[in-house]
Motif scaffolding. Sequence first.
Motif, PDB file in Angstrom:
ATOM      1  N   CYS A 150       0.832  -1.219   0.000  1.00 50.53           N
ATOM      2  CA  CYS A 150       0.000   0.000   0.000  1.00 50.53           C
ATOM      3  C   CYS A 150       0.864   1.266   0.000  1.00 50.53           C
ATOM      4  O   CYS A 150       0.485   2.294  -0.603  1.00 50.53           O
ATOM      5  CB  CYS A 150      -0.932  -0.001   1.207  1.00 50.53           C
ATOM      6  N   ALA A 153       2.037   1.572  -3.587  1.00 50.26           N
ATOM      7  CA  ALA A 153       1.015   1.569  -4.648  1.00 50.26           C
ATOM      8  C   ALA A 153       0.335   2.922  -4.759  1.00 50.26           C
ATOM      9  O   ALA A 153       0.392   3.751  -3.855  1.00 50.26           O
ATOM     10  CB  ALA A 153      -0.011   0.478  -4.352  1.00 50.26           C
ATOM     11  N   LYS A 154      -0.329   3.076  -5.874  1.00 50.98           N
ATOM     12  CA  LYS A 154      -1.140   4.263  -6.101  1.00 50.98           C
ATOM     13  C   LYS A 154      -2.595   3.908  -5.875  1.00 50.98           C
ATOM     14  O   LYS A 154      -2.962   2.729  -5.773  1.00 50.98           O
ATOM     15  CB  LYS A 154      -0.949   4.760  -7.528  1.00 50.98           C
ATOM     16  N   ARG A 155      -3.440   4.906  -5.826  1.00 50.43           N
ATOM     17  CA  ARG A 155      -4.858   4.674  -5.641  1.00 50.43           C
ATOM     18  C   ARG A 155      -5.439   3.826  -6.781  1.00 50.43           C
ATOM     19  O   ARG A 155      -5.124   4.049  -7.942  1.00 50.43           O
ATOM     20  CB  ARG A 155      -5.599   6.000  -5.587  1.00 50.43           C
ATOM     21  N   THR A 157      -5.015   0.616  -7.445  1.00 51.27           N
ATOM     22  CA  THR A 157      -4.107  -0.338  -8.105  1.00 51.27           C
ATOM     23  C   THR A 157      -4.046  -1.701  -7.397  1.00 51.27           C
ATOM     24  O   THR A 157      -3.492  -2.653  -7.941  1.00 51.27           O
ATOM     25  CB  THR A 157      -2.693   0.251  -8.161  1.00 51.27           C
ATOM     26  N   ILE A 158      -4.595  -1.816  -6.215  1.00 49.66           N
ATOM     27  CA  ILE A 158      -4.494  -3.076  -5.453  1.00 49.66           C
ATOM     28  C   ILE A 158      -5.765  -3.894  -5.666  1.00 49.66           C
ATOM     29  O   ILE A 158      -6.883  -3.366  -5.638  1.00 49.66           O
ATOM     30  CB  ILE A 158      -4.287  -2.786  -3.959  1.00 49.66           C
ATOM     31  N   ARG A 159      -5.564  -5.180  -5.884  1.00 51.47           N
ATOM     32  CA  ARG A 159      -6.695  -6.076  -6.127  1.00 51.47           C
ATOM     33  C   ARG A 159      -7.293  -6.555  -4.794  1.00 51.47           C
ATOM     34  O   ARG A 159      -6.629  -6.547  -3.757  1.00 51.47           O
ATOM     35  CB  ARG A 159      -6.251  -7.278  -6.944  1.00 51.47           C
ATOM     36  N   TYR A 218      -6.981   2.231  -1.947  1.00 48.46           N
ATOM     37  CA  TYR A 218      -6.022   1.622  -2.874  1.00 48.46           C
ATOM     38  C   TYR A 218      -6.651   0.507  -3.711  1.00 48.46           C
ATOM     39  O   TYR A 218      -6.005  -0.018  -4.621  1.00 48.46           O
ATOM     40  CB  TYR A 218      -4.829   1.052  -2.106  1.00 48.46           C
ATOM     41  N   GLN A 220      -9.001  -1.412  -6.444  1.00 52.51           N
ATOM     42  CA  GLN A 220      -9.221  -1.061  -7.852  1.00 52.51           C
ATOM     43  C   GLN A 220     -10.635  -0.558  -8.107  1.00 52.51           C
ATOM     44  O   GLN A 220     -10.838   0.397  -8.844  1.00 52.51           O
ATOM     45  CB  GLN A 220      -8.921  -2.270  -8.741  1.00 52.51           C
TER      46      GLN A 220
END
Length: 243
Positions: A150, A153-155, A157-159, A218, A220
Motif C-alpha cells: 500500500c 502503490a497508487k490509488r 491499483t491493489i486487487r 487503494y 481497484q
Amino acid sequence: NKENELWTKTLQNHPNIPKLPEQKDMFFTDEELHERSFRSEREAEFQRKLRMGERTRTVILKELNRRRRMEQDASVAAANAVRDQINKEREVLKTKLLEEANAAENRRREAKEKSAEEKMQEVIRMAAGNKLEQTLEKYDRKWAKFRLLCKKAKRGTIRFKDIPFPFSCKDAEDIQESDIIVLLKQTLAVDKTKGQSKIKNLFLRWHPDKFTRSYCKYLQSSSDRKAAERYVHKFTQCLNDLR
C-alpha cells in the motif's frame, strides 16, 4: 407322795426285797420335780430361742445372699454398660477414622484428577497457543507485505485478493466457523488474558473505520471496496462477540 408311801409300806412288808441304790432316785420330792420342770422349761426356752436364732440366722443369711446377688448383678450391669459404652465409642472412632480415610482418598483422587486435568489443559493451551501463534505469525507476515504494498502503490491499483484477511474467502460468509475464530475461542477457554490480548490486537488492526480510511482507497473498484468493508465489518463483529 402316795406312791412313796405305798412303796415304803411294800418294803416294810417284804424285807427281803433288796434295796437298790438307784431305787431312791426313782422318787423325787416336790422341790426336785419343780427343779426338773424349771430346767425343762429353761431347756425348752433355750431350744426355742436357739430355733429362733437359727431362723433369724437363716433370714439374715438369705438377706445377705440377696444383697450379694444384687451387688453382683449391679456390678455385672455396670460392667456391661461400660463395655457397651466402650464398644460404642470404638464404633464411633472407627467410623470417624473410616470417613477421614475416605475423605483423604477423595482429596488425593481429586488432586490427581485435577493435576491430570491441569496437565491436559496445559497441553491444550500450549497446542492452541502454538497453533494460534503460528496462524497469527503467518497473517502478520502477509499484513506486513500488504502495508508495504500500500505504501508503494497508487490509488486504485491493489486487487481485492491482495488483502490478507485472517480467514479464507470461502469462510467469508460464515466467519464464526473460520480457523482464526475457532483458535481464538480455544485460547480464551484455556488462557483468557492471552486470548483477549490477541483479540484486541486484531480488532485494532481490522477496525472498520481505520481500515476504510487507510486502505480501501487503494483498491481497484468500488465493488472491491464494498466487499472489503463488508468482510472487515463481519470479522470485527465476530471479534466483538468474543470480547
